[in-house]
Scaffold this motif. Structure first.
Motif, mmCIF file in Angstrom:
data_model
loop_
_atom_site.group_PDB
_atom_site.id
_atom_site.type_symbol
_atom_site.label_atom_id
_atom_site.label_comp_id
_atom_site.label_asym_id
_atom_site.label_seq_id
_atom_site.Cartn_x
_atom_site.Cartn_y
_atom_site.Cartn_z
ATOM 1 N N TRP A 1 -18.689 126.966 22.927
ATOM 2 C CA TRP A 1 -18.752 128.020 23.926
ATOM 3 C C TRP A 1 -17.366 128.570 24.188
ATOM 4 N N SER B 1 -14.732 129.867 27.160
ATOM 5 C CA SER B 1 -14.421 129.781 28.576
ATOM 6 C C SER B 1 -12.939 130.056 28.756
ATOM 7 N N ARG C 1 -10.725 130.585 25.768
ATOM 8 C CA ARG C 1 -10.583 129.405 24.917
ATOM 9 C C ARG C 1 -11.923 129.114 24.279
ATOM 10 N N ARG D 1 -14.261 126.335 22.983
ATOM 11 C CA ARG D 1 -14.431 124.908 23.278
ATOM 12 C C ARG D 1 -15.587 124.349 22.447
ATOM 13 N N THR E 1 -17.856 120.649 21.597
ATOM 14 C CA THR E 1 -18.197 119.244 21.830
ATOM 15 C C THR E 1 -19.138 118.793 20.719
ATOM 16 N N SER F 1 -6.267 121.255 20.762
ATOM 17 C CA SER F 1 -6.412 119.894 21.283
ATOM 18 C C SER F 1 -7.684 119.262 20.744
ATOM 19 N N GLU G 1 -14.148 116.263 21.635
ATOM 20 C CA GLU G 1 -13.956 117.556 22.289
ATOM 21 C C GLU G 1 -12.746 118.222 21.665
ATOM 22 N N GLU H 1 -10.588 122.189 21.441
ATOM 23 C CA GLU H 1 -10.464 123.536 21.969
ATOM 24 C C GLU H 1 -9.270 124.226 21.346
ATOM 25 N N THR H 2 -9.316 125.560 21.405
ATOM 26 C CA THR H 2 -8.234 126.378 20.880
ATOM 27 C C THR H 2 -8.251 127.734 21.569
#
Length: 138
Positions: free
Chosen positions: A74, A76, A79, A81, A83, A114, A127, A129-130
């Motif tokens: 997704w 947000s 970013r 994200r 999972t 991360s 998890e 994200e970028t």
């Protein structure tokens, strides 16, 4: 599996922990990223990172036990994200005699801003994200 029609809708897939499912997962993710207008080069990075996480869940977490993997992607706060959650058993990385193996985590870390891995008694959650690079960004 099919991708949602718009970038505001998260991609949520639940699939068998079977290597034969990974191609369809990658295809759905590519389609979702295109709809989200993520730049093509970043899309390639995200697909590779997610594929590594899902492959690890299949190969190391489940070992053919018939479990399931849940993928959620997704956007947000500008970013992207991700999972990846499995219900298998965490296998800590070990040194391998096969030099072509054991690169999944470093690949994910190189491609995403991360990466967090949380093993637990009910499975493992990865998890990632970028920051988003949109197709119209220069």
């Amino acid at each position: 599996m099919s991708a949602p029609s718009g970038p505001s809708t998260p991609l949520e897939l639940v699939f068998a922990a079977d290597a034969g499912e990974l191609s369809a997962v990658r295809a759905a993710l590519r389609e979702w990223l295109e709809h989200a207008e993520i730049r093509a080069d970043q899309g390639i990075d995200v697909v590779l990172a997610v594929s590594e996480a899902c492959t690890n869940a299949v190969e190391h977490g489940h070992h053919g036990d018939g479990g399931v993997i849940r993928l959620r992607v997704w956007i947000s706060d500008d970013r992207l994200r991700v999972t990846v959650a499995d219900t298998g058993s965490w296998q800590p990385p070990t040194a391998s005699a096969n030099s072509y193996r054991g690169r999944g985590l470093p690949v994910m870390q190189a491609l995403m801003d991360s990466v967090t891995i949380a093993p637990g008694s009910s499975g493992t959650v990865v998890e990632m994200e970028t920051a988003i690079r949109r197709a119209d960004d220069q």
